[in-house]
Structure formats: structure tokens, C-alpha cells
Design a protein around this motif. Structure first.
Motif, PDB file in Angstrom:
ATOM      1  N   PRO A   1       0.862  -1.125  -0.027  1.00 25.67           N
ATOM      2  CA  PRO A   1      -0.157  -0.083  -0.124  1.00 25.67           C
ATOM      3  C   PRO A   1       1.105   1.211  -0.250  1.00 25.67           C
ATOM      4  O   PRO A   1       2.043   1.275   0.387  1.00 25.67           O
ATOM      5  N   GLN A   2       0.491   2.231  -0.772  1.00 21.33           N
ATOM      6  CA  GLN A   2       1.148   3.546  -0.558  1.00 21.33           C
ATOM      7  C   GLN A   2       1.155   4.648   0.573  1.00 21.33           C
ATOM      8  O   GLN A   2       1.861   5.384   0.943  1.00 21.33           O
ATOM      9  N   THR A   3       0.026   4.416   0.901  1.00 15.78           N
ATOM     10  CA  THR A   3      -0.678   5.469   2.238  1.00 15.78           C
ATOM     11  C   THR A   3      -1.109   4.699   3.351  1.00 15.78           C
ATOM     12  O   THR A   3      -1.445   3.536   3.397  1.00 15.78           O
ATOM     13  N   ARG A   4      -1.094   5.584   4.492  1.00 13.56           N
ATOM     14  CA  ARG A   4      -1.780   4.885   5.707  1.00 13.56           C
ATOM     15  C   ARG A   4      -2.964   4.650   5.536  1.00 13.56           C
ATOM     16  O   ARG A   4      -3.590   3.453   5.880  1.00 13.56           O
ATOM     17  N   PHE A   5      -3.743   5.079   4.572  1.00 15.05           N
ATOM     18  CA  PHE A   5      -5.370   4.790   4.405  1.00 15.05           C
ATOM     19  C   PHE A   5      -5.566   3.588   3.843  1.00 15.05           C
ATOM     20  O   PHE A   5      -6.183   2.706   4.257  1.00 15.05           O
ATOM     21  N   ALA A   6      -4.455   3.526   2.846  1.00 18.04           N
ATOM     22  CA  ALA A   6      -4.588   2.084   2.173  1.00 18.04           C
ATOM     23  C   ALA A   6      -4.260   0.882   3.104  1.00 18.04           C
ATOM     24  O   ALA A   6      -5.017  -0.396   3.010  1.00 18.04           O
ATOM     25  N   ALA A   7      -3.053   1.032   3.718  1.00 16.20           N
ATOM     26  CA  ALA A   7      -2.669   0.134   4.509  1.00 16.20           C
ATOM     27  C   ALA A   7      -3.823  -0.325   5.838  1.00 16.20           C
ATOM     28  O   ALA A   7      -3.906  -1.403   6.275  1.00 16.20           O
ATOM     29  N   GLU A   8      -4.603   0.861   6.193  1.00 10.78           N
ATOM     30  CA  GLU A   8      -5.483   0.452   7.160  1.00 10.78           C
ATOM     31  C   GLU A   8      -6.768  -0.113   6.728  1.00 10.78           C
ATOM     32  O   GLU A   8      -7.631  -0.771   7.428  1.00 10.78           O
ATOM     33  N   PHE A   9      -7.312   0.356   5.431  1.00  9.93           N
ATOM     34  CA  PHE A   9      -8.436  -0.202   5.004  1.00  9.93           C
ATOM     35  C   PHE A   9      -8.442  -1.462   4.547  1.00  9.93           C
ATOM     36  O   PHE A   9      -9.444  -2.223   4.722  1.00  9.93           O
ATOM     37  N   LEU A  10      -7.478  -2.106   3.903  1.00  3.72           N
ATOM     38  CA  LEU A  10      -7.265  -3.263   3.545  1.00  3.72           C
ATOM     39  C   LEU A  10      -6.746  -4.151   4.593  1.00  3.72           C
ATOM     40  O   LEU A  10      -5.401  -4.207   4.710  1.00  3.72           O
ATOM     41  N   GLY A  11      -7.309  -5.285   5.119  1.00  2.00           N
ATOM     42  CA  GLY A  11      -6.513  -5.968   6.380  1.00  2.00           C
ATOM     43  C   GLY A  11      -6.270  -5.208   7.534  1.00  2.00           C
ATOM     44  O   GLY A  11      -6.818  -3.892   7.447  1.00  2.00           O
ATOM     45  N   GLU A  12      -5.378  -5.868   8.350  1.00  3.03           N
ATOM     46  CA  GLU A  12      -4.839  -5.007   9.624  1.00  3.03           C
ATOM     47  C   GLU A  12      -3.503  -4.740   9.419  1.00  3.03           C
ATOM     48  O   GLU A  12      -2.706  -5.407   8.638  1.00  3.03           O
ATOM     49  N   SER A  13      -3.228  -3.577  10.171  1.00  3.89           N
ATOM     50  CA  SER A  13      -1.676  -3.171  10.041  1.00  3.89           C
ATOM     51  C   SER A  13      -1.274  -2.768  11.606  1.00  3.89           C
ATOM     52  O   SER A  13      -1.967  -1.971  12.082  1.00  3.89           O
ATOM     53  N   ASN A  14       0.064  -2.774  11.737  1.00  4.50           N
ATOM     54  CA  ASN A  14       0.744  -2.015  12.811  1.00  4.50           C
ATOM     55  C   ASN A  14       1.373  -0.952  12.178  1.00  4.50           C
ATOM     56  O   ASN A  14       2.170  -1.272  11.023  1.00  4.50           O
ATOM     57  N   LEU A  15       1.159   0.397  12.695  1.00  8.10           N
ATOM     58  CA  LEU A  15       2.029   1.571  11.825  1.00  8.10           C
ATOM     59  C   LEU A  15       2.837   2.075  12.834  1.00  8.10           C
ATOM     60  O   LEU A  15       2.516   2.411  14.001  1.00  8.10           O
ATOM     61  N   PHE A  16       4.045   2.396  12.552  1.00  7.28           N
ATOM     62  CA  PHE A  16       5.061   2.949  13.428  1.00  7.28           C
ATOM     63  C   PHE A  16       5.839   4.294  12.806  1.00  7.28           C
ATOM     64  O   PHE A  16       6.251   4.070  11.694  1.00  7.28           O
ATOM     65  N   PRO A  17       5.768   5.250  13.529  1.00  5.98           N
ATOM     66  CA  PRO A  17       6.495   6.508  12.986  1.00  5.98           C
ATOM     67  C   PRO A  17       7.961   6.116  13.032  1.00  5.98           C
ATOM     68  O   PRO A  17       8.569   5.196  13.786  1.00  5.98           O
ATOM     69  N   CYS A  18       8.640   6.401  11.830  1.00  4.99           N
ATOM     70  CA  CYS A  18      10.107   5.974  11.907  1.00  4.99           C
ATOM     71  C   CYS A  18      10.852   7.404  10.998  1.00  4.99           C
ATOM     72  O   CYS A  18      10.350   8.108  10.310  1.00  4.99           O
ATOM     73  N   GLN A  19      12.243   7.148  11.395  1.00  5.35           N
ATOM     74  CA  GLN A  19      13.076   8.307  10.757  1.00  5.35           C
ATOM     75  C   GLN A  19      14.051   7.595   9.841  1.00  5.35           C
ATOM     76  O   GLN A  19      14.433   6.311  10.103  1.00  5.35           O
ATOM     77  N   VAL A  20      14.489   8.081   8.773  1.00  6.46           N
ATOM     78  CA  VAL A  20      15.283   7.616   7.841  1.00  6.46           C
ATOM     79  C   VAL A  20      16.591   8.247   7.979  1.00  6.46           C
ATOM     80  O   VAL A  20      16.856   9.319   8.345  1.00  6.46           O
ATOM     81  N   GLN A  21      17.771   7.379   7.800  1.00  7.28           N
ATOM     82  CA  GLN A  21      19.126   7.806   7.788  1.00  7.28           C
ATOM     83  C   GLN A  21      19.845   7.038   6.445  1.00  7.28           C
ATOM     84  O   GLN A  21      19.372   5.773   6.421  1.00  7.28           O
ATOM     85  N   LYS A  22      20.770   7.549   6.228  1.00  5.54           N
ATOM     86  CA  LYS A  22      21.464   6.773   5.161  1.00  5.54           C
ATOM     87  C   LYS A  22      22.793   6.376   5.579  1.00  5.54           C
ATOM     88  O   LYS A  22      23.744   7.131   6.315  1.00  5.54           O
TER      89      LYS A  22
END
Ligand code: ADP
Ligand code: MG
Length: 359
Positions: A225-246
Motif C-alpha cells: 500500500p502507498q498510504t496509511r489509508f490503504a494500509a488500514e483499509f485493506l486488512g490489519e496493520s501496525n503502523l510505526f513512525p520512523c526516521q530515515v538515515q543513510k
């Protein structure tokens, strides 16, 4: 077989934007499902395609020809809606023949096409009954036969199973899938039921707040899924805020909630505001005897509650302040013993099963 293309179509009701679609293409023979919560614009989109309402802007093209100016009956589309709206005083055959007669086909052809359509939905033997002498599912099949009788290039269906009870819904779902397979007609199908969408569709067009959120196969929509909405609408999901480092050109995500850092190999969305999605079935309660598999990360968690569902056990676990849903395969009685509330378990998280969405 015809391709349908929607370009820049929008519809407002007073100050409410009921629909805005930039582009949407339905391939010849495709089964496309419009899936989304109530009020997301599904019926509006279907009604615009059918010609039941007029758009404020944009074009609707059938094989490259703009049909937006045509009345519904000249668009060559079949329609099936939730309230099948059969004529109560007409027999099954007369209901199906009605649309063919309106198209001024010769009598013999009307009869032949009516019988053919009724055979298709396995109602050939009930042609002389009245709608009230049929079950709900049979009535809905008459509506299907009526829509298919003149072999439209595209059939539009708006929650056609909505009024049926559960068993009939199952049966009709397979009937619709079979007809689509056998006839090769394009179908645009509206539902708010994700299971129907998953079973029937070649692609799903997920709708949210009068817009297209994402169009993809069921599998892509579920796993990527591309968005939070898609992740939550289809099936169940755990969503965690995260930071990116390279590090050395590779992306590493930091999840403060779980105290975890994990490598992320997929491309990241352009947004800064991202969430890491972990489906409940993608988290494993680690074995107490087997070693941690290579590349997999471990986090200690406390079991909050467990629900035994047979093949699976649904767990609510806590890491620090964060509640996490886990769906664990249950293979033996001893599996269940470690799921006692209060017990400490290790969660195994495989970075390859993590997926980032925009918040
Ligand atoms: N005839 C109408 N008059 C005013 N608002 C409408 C009308 N039809 C739909 N809407 C509004 O347009 C939006 C989309 O509705 P609809 O297409 O029926 O959604 P869905 O089929 O996904 O439940 C909703 O906000 C709805 O309230
Ligand atoms: Mg609707």
C-alpha cells in the motif's frame, strides 16, 4: 471488447466535492472494483460512467470515443444495482427481454438472446415465473441476465450483493466471477466489502474522500500500500513512525517505539512523513529453542491478551508504551502456553516483511 478511459472527471454537489478523478483506464475484459468506505464517491463514479448523472468537467472515452454526451441507453453498458428493480408484473423472461425490445431487435432475436442470458445465469427453467416467486438470489440473477442479455462491452454493478444474506452472497460472488470469465466482458464493480474485492478483481481502485487513493492488483494493494489509508483499509496493520538515515547509500529506519533500527531495501516515498507498516501475520513470536534467523531482528514484548482462533492465535502484545497486533500460526497446544497474559516473548521482525507508507 472495449477500453474505457476517464480523464479529468469531477462532480460537485453544491459545496461538496463528490468526485475528482485525474485518469482511470479500464482495460478490455478487465474486472475492476471500486472499493472504499461509504461516501467515498464510488456510486458517483459509476453513475457518471453510466450517464445517470452529468460530470462538471472531463471526458469519458469508450475505445477513444467520447461518450460523455450520450444518454445512458446509447452507451452500450449493462447495469446491475443493489435493489434489482425487476418489474413485478412481468415474468422473468419478460424482464430480461424488456431491454432488448427497447432496442427494437427482431422478435426471434429477442427470444433467442433472452433464453441465452437466462441459461447463462442458470435460470432457463424459471423463465415464466414472476419475480415474487423467486428467492432474493434468483432475482438478482435475473437482474444480471437482463444486464448481460444484449452483450454490453462493459457491465456496471453497484453493490449488487448488498441486499443478499451471507450464503447467497457467497454463491453470487462465484457466479459473477464465472460469468466474467466466460463472457470476457469488462466489469466495473462497486463494493465496500474487501473480501468481495479481493476475490473478484483483476485490479482494485481504492477510493477515499472523493478521490482515487491507489489502483493496483489485490496483492500489490495488500503488500505494497502507498498510504496509511490503504494500509488500514485493506486488512490489519501496525503502523510505526520512523526516521530515515543513510549509511553508505543504503536506507536505515529508526523506530523509536520499538527501539529498533532496520535496513530498508525498497524505494522510499518522497514524503518526510512516513510510517512503517507491519502486518500482524508478518511478526513472529520467536521460538525459545531455535536460533534467530539471519537478518531477522528481535524485540522483547509482553503478552497483553490472546485469542485462540484455531489455526491462528490473535495476540495483543506491548513493547514499552506501544501495543502491537500479532497473528501467530498455532500448530500445537504447547504453542499456546507461551501466550499467557503477562508472559515475556521475543518478537521476530524480518526487515524484508516491513513496508513504508506515507502518513
Ligand atoms: N444527490 C446528491 N446530492 C448531494 N450530495 C450527494 C448526492 N449524491 C452523493 N452525494 C455526496 O457525494 C459524496 C459521494 O457519494 P457516493 O458516490 O454516493 O459515495 P459511495 O457510493 O462511495 O458511498 C458523498 O459525500 C455524498 O454525500
Ligand atoms: Mg454507493
Amino acid at each position: 471488447m472495449q477500453e474505457l478511459r476517464i480523464e479529468g472527471v469531477s462532480k460537485r454537489y453544491h459545496h461538496v466535492a463528490a468526485l475528482t478523478v485525474t485518469t482511470l483506464t479500464v482495460a478490455a475484459g478487465e474486472f475492476l472494483t471500486l472499493l472504499g468506505p461509504s461516501g467515498s464517491g464510488k456510486t458517483t463514479l459509476l453513475s457518471l460512467i453510466a450517464g445517470l448523472i452529468e460530470s462538471d468537467s472531463g471526458r469519458i472515452l469508450l475505445d477513444g470515443k467520447d461518450i460523455s454526451g450520450l444518454p445512458p441507453y446509447r452507451r452500450g453498458l449493462g447495469m446491475v444495482f443493489q435493489n434489482y428493480a425487476l418489474f413485478p408484473h412481468m415474468t422473468v423472461a419478460e424482464n430480461v427481454a424488456f431491454g432488448l425490445q427497447a432496442r427494437r431487435l427482431p422478435v426471434a432475436e429477442v427470444q433467442q438472446k433472452t433464453q441465452q442470458a437466462l441459461n447463462m445465469v442458470r435460470l432457463g427453467a424459471l423463465a415464466h415465473r414472476l419475480p415474487k416467486e423467486l428467492s432474493g438470489g434468483q432475482q438478482q440473477r435475473v437482474a444480471l441476465a437482463r444486464a448481460l442479455a444484449y452483450q454490453p462491452a462493459i457491465v456496471l454493478m453497484d453493490e449488487p450483493l448488498g441486499a443478499l444474506d451471507r450464503n447467497l452472497r457467497e454463491e453470487m460472488k462465484f457466479e459473477i466471477a464465472r460469468l466474467h470469465r466466460e463472457l470476457g466482458t469488462s466489469v466495473i464493480y462497486v463494493t465496500h466489502d474487501q473480501e468481495e474485492a479481493l476475490v473478484l478483481s483483476d485490479r482494485i481502485c481504492l477510493m477515499n474522500q472523493a478521490r482515487v487513493e491507489q489502483i493496483d492488483t489485490a496483492q500489490a494493494l495488500y503488500f505494497k500500500p502507498q498510504t496509511r489509508f490503504a494500509a488500514e483499509f485493506l486488512g490489519e496493520s501496525n503502523l510505526f513512525p520512523c526516521q530515515v538515515q543513510k549509511f553508505d547509500g543504503a536506507n536505515v529506519l529508526t523506530l523509536d517505539a520499538l527501539g529498533l533500527r532496520l535496513p530498508y531495501a525498497e524505494p522510499l516515498p518522497a514524503s518526510d512523513n512516513i510510517l512503517l507498516m507491519l502486518r500482524p501475520e508478518s511478526i513472529e513470536v520467536g521460538s525459545t529453542t531455535a536460533p534467530l534467523p539471519a537478518g531477522v531482528l528481535a524485540v522483547w514484548a509482553q503478552i497483553q491478551s490472546s485469542q485462540f482462533l484455531g489455526a491462528m492465535t490473535r495476540l495483543m502484545v506491548r513493547v514499552g508504551e506501544t501495543d502491537i497486533r500479532v497473528l501467530q500460526r498455532t500448530t500445537s497446544l504447547s504453542d499456546l502456553q507461551q501466550f499467557t497474559p503477562g508472559a515475556q516473548v521475543q518478537l521476530w521482525i524480518d526487515p524484508a516483511r516491513c513496508h513504508v507508507v506515507t502518513a
